[in-house]
Design a protein around this motif. Sequence first.
Motif, short mmCIF file in Angstrom:
data_model
loop_
_atom_site.label_atom_id
_atom_site.label_comp_id
_atom_site.label_asym_id
_atom_site.label_seq_id
_atom_site.Cartn_x
_atom_site.Cartn_y
_atom_site.Cartn_z
N SER A 33 -39.55 -106.43 14.56
CA SER A 33 -38.93 -106.18 15.67
C SER A 33 -38.73 -106.91 16.81
O SER A 33 -37.66 -106.90 17.41
CB SER A 33 -39.71 -105.11 16.37
OG SER A 33 -40.97 -105.20 16.73
N GLU A 63 -35.98 -108.15 28.97
CA GLU A 63 -35.49 -107.11 28.39
C GLU A 63 -34.06 -106.55 28.89
O GLU A 63 -33.28 -106.07 28.35
CB GLU A 63 -36.38 -105.84 28.68
CG GLU A 63 -36.25 -104.63 27.90
CD GLU A 63 -36.37 -104.68 26.46
OE1 GLU A 63 -35.41 -104.12 25.76
OE2 GLU A 63 -37.07 -105.63 26.13
N ARG A 118 -31.62 -107.06 16.02
CA ARG A 118 -31.75 -105.93 16.43
C ARG A 118 -32.15 -104.76 15.29
O ARG A 118 -32.33 -105.22 14.22
CB ARG A 118 -30.44 -105.58 16.76
CG ARG A 118 -29.41 -106.36 17.53
CD ARG A 118 -29.62 -105.89 19.02
NE ARG A 118 -29.03 -107.04 20.00
CZ ARG A 118 -28.55 -106.59 20.98
NH1 ARG A 118 -28.93 -105.35 21.67
NH2 ARG A 118 -27.91 -107.66 21.88
N ASP A 125 -30.30 -99.57 20.52
CA ASP A 125 -31.19 -99.59 21.90
C ASP A 125 -30.30 -99.17 22.95
O ASP A 125 -28.99 -98.76 22.93
CB ASP A 125 -31.71 -100.94 21.79
CG ASP A 125 -30.63 -101.98 22.01
OD1 ASP A 125 -29.53 -101.69 22.33
OD2 ASP A 125 -30.90 -102.99 21.74
#
Lengths: 785, 319
Positions: free
Chosen positions: B11, B174, B119, B124
Amino acid sequence: MSRHKLVKALDLDEELDDFDGGAESDYGEEVGAEDKEQLRLGTAKVRAVLGPEVSITDKEIEDSLWHYYYDVDKTVNYLLGQRTNSQTPKKTKKQNMDAEVKKPDAPFSIADFFSDSPWLNIPEDRRGEILIEPLYPRGKLLGGTSNPDGAPKSKLAALAAARKKKENQRVEDGQNATSSVALLDKLGHKPRQAKSDNALNLSNPKPSSAITEQTVNEQPRKYSRRKSKGLESPQNDQPVKEGFIRSHSLASPDIEKKPEITPTAGPSVFARTIFGAPTVSQQHDIQTSNRYVLAPDTHAEFDFTGPSPDDIVTKAQNTKGPTKKSHKQPPQPSSGDKSVNAVVQGVGDVTIEEHKVRGKTLDVVAEFERSKPKNAANFVVIGHVDAGKSTLMGRLLYDLNVVDQRTLDKYRKEAERIGKASFALAWVLDQGTEERSRGVTIDIAMNKFETESTSFTILDAPGHRDFIPNMIAGASQADFAVLVIDASTGNFESGLKGQTKEHALLVRSMGVQRIVIAVNKLDTVQWSQDRFDEIFQQVSAFLTSAGFLAKNLAFVPCAGLTGDNIVRKVDHPQASWYTGAPLISLLESSEPITRALEKPLRMTVDDIFRGGVQNPLSVSGRLDAGNVQIGDAVVMMPASQTASIKDLEVDSEPAEWAVAGQNVILHLADIEAKYLKSGDVVCAPSAPIPCITSFIVKILAFEHITPMHCEVHKGRLHAPGRITKLVSQLDKASGAAVKGKKPRMIKPGSVARVVVEVDEQVPLEQGGRVILRAGGETIGAGLVE
Amino acid sequence: MTDRRRMNGPSGGTAPPFFASSLTSKTASPTQRTRAPDELRKIFLKTGLTPSASGSAYFELEPSTPTAASKSLASKAPALKLTCTVHGPRPLPRSAPFSPQLLLSTRIKFAPFAARYRRGYIPDAGERDLAAHLDTTLRGVLISERWPKSGVDVIITVLEGEEDDPWNKGHLNENERAGGWGMMSILAGCITVASAAIVDAGIDCIDLVTGGVAAIVRQPTAPLQVYLDPCPSDHEEIFAACMIGYLQTRDEITELWTKGDIKASTDGHGANSMGFEPLVDQAMEAAVAARLVLIEAIKESTGMKVQTSRIGHPKNAAS
């Protein structure tokens, strides 16, 4: 006058006449020679009758003559009749037509055309039918010859050719389609004409390709274009910026906005694999000029609503001056400037965070001297595995009543239960369950006892070679050492080869100078003096060679299990040959060690633990140098985190201060546990210990040393590293470098200077003693330079 | 929620190895913009990529620096590759409630390998955000009243997306991932490609919508300036950027997304040389330029359709 009336007014017969006339001229070619002669003569006659003032062309006269079969009178009448109408009827018609068609300068627009007709209910007469011509093969003459020029045409073909010719001519002249244009043609042609007019009016003529595109955009439009008036209105009172002009102009026809070229790229390799080979249409030649017509203009019009540049400058000067001053001469409360005040305010608001813990700020050294302390000594007990170190110490403590009878009885009972009755005394120091079940000391055990003159701290080191690092940790805290030797047959010899030797070398290299040799288990050899002497000679020879001075060696025969010659003198008849003091008095005779009280604080952290509810974080260790008191700020290296000392214990007793040489527990505040690990060094903030990754060590080699991987030990600290370079070999006596080649290998027993690198930063400073080990063997020990 | 049906990769990021040569070579430094401020990257657009879909298109932005110049893989300049498929209009399932107009659903997905940061398969937050933007853009052009009780899916896959800073020092935070500057040009591309695919599918639109981006940018040597179609890795610092979805013939905007601090960029250099409106205007220009490509692509595909089927006139089929 609306358009449809004009269209209605067209006389179709007239139009067709026009063509007959055109065709007639073709027939003129067939006029014979005698006819021509007659015409010429007739014309001359008519002219003579009419007179010179009448302007009539020969052609007209000839036509009339031809019509009236050369009758001069009739011709003259006809011509004169025409004259009264001032012009020939044919001409009139034609000119009128032209005028009417040309009159509306404004472009023909469909919207106008249908303006008065209701939506979806267009009157019949205004409807047009759009016919798409079927794709028939190009018309050719049936049965005609292959040569179209020379052959005589049929009348119909000639008519068609004439029409076509006329049409072409008209297009070339740029004239409007006039007489023969059908209604549908007009609808089709007119808007285009209007558009090209439009294009000409604008300063920027478009590239031709754009025209067709625009027609695509504009013709089928069904929805009215939204004007961006909403945007414009609020700006009315302000100077309109250029950007606005542009965006507004977009609302009106977008011709001038059009970039000249399209930023089209050819397909990439990836795209080509998706779509296969590029088709012809994809091969646009990419134009080299990449500019669009609309360069963005970066200079906007000046906005007069804001401050002028001069205002800005003066304002900047006003503000800057005082702020600069405020740096030099700090508070200027009288200054009215806002920014200065803000700065002053800000400085005033800054508070330096005070330590929560307040100390008494004692003069620790003076306090220490006033306290007239007992002579304190730390000693480490070393020796080969199973030499009886722990038992000897257990007996010492038992005999000094540090451990009471009941506890020892309990230990005895438990030891008997697991069949290790002889280990009962050792259990005084070996507290861990694993240590007890295995009968081997694993980690340093610390205990404390006092005699009348001295307070001692025992550091009971493990003898097993797997636990040498722990032994090093203990030895680093010791002032002197007690070397326990197993006197029983065979065990001494194996010990001398094993950890007896290694430990002795280690403590020597840790800086221990004085050593007490307890020859243990002499009861097993019936207190044989010969055995003692043999051991004495061998061991003293070895220790002297290891660097201990003979006067610093003291030998005592003893028996740990029975307790003979430890606290009380041996009363065994076989041991009458020994007249010296028991072990305890030898320990007491150790001269007090000078402490580095005034140096900056150094304490190697031995253990980190939770010291109770009040003290969430505590560290224990021995103060190597300097002094400390409650409220002191300290720095933990290598984490470089500050902490303050909330509370302090010396030898498990609460205290207010501590000095070098004491075993202390520091209760810390203002620090988190994650910054601490055993082996860290507690330092004074004024002089923190440097953290280094590479250093030079003067070592005494125990094994062959080459550039190799090794572990660096210093007290509790151990870090993986490597010997990168052998700098020079040193003379053992003088310490000077031996001349000659750079050493490639260092033999056991020789002294050398080497460079050591470690992977992580370690707190080390000059004079620090380090041990180098590799593969479970001590390969060298030395001093950091 | 984890997706158990697929073999998911790690991830976190799997940064490709950096070799010493690529770090020391000159190409390692951030690339400089070689285009003029008002020059767009060249666009390749083609419809009819996916035969099974009702409409589809492929969109490609050439890398801002030619790939031939950089030798190593690691220092490859970012390009943009998008595919779009349109499914529908198709009848809504029986279970769906009645809808008097066309239901539009948009979906933007980055391929796992689209960027340096890998990804997952489940969209997301950043992808969902882009899809929402695209949804509002397309809602404004579709004549959805003509398709009651039906739905259309617009699915965009980002095959290669640019990152803000391919040379980021190992960590990507993020929020940067959710909406960096690069997201704007990706969205602009998405709008253009979706427009092409919708036309390819033959869904009624009031106009062709195209996306354009402009940004206020500081270059090391030049003063602040508005650049069309900024590539984030080309520029030292981007102060503000504007993405627009624009209908040229109607002069309407269906989507406007601005980001950054225009004020901050003006303060440094006095005067109001940079404002919001000029920025929007420049973005509009970028959209107008993209439209030319779009029209050409549509013309071409329509021409081919006419060639093959020989029905109707090109002009009628075009829009």
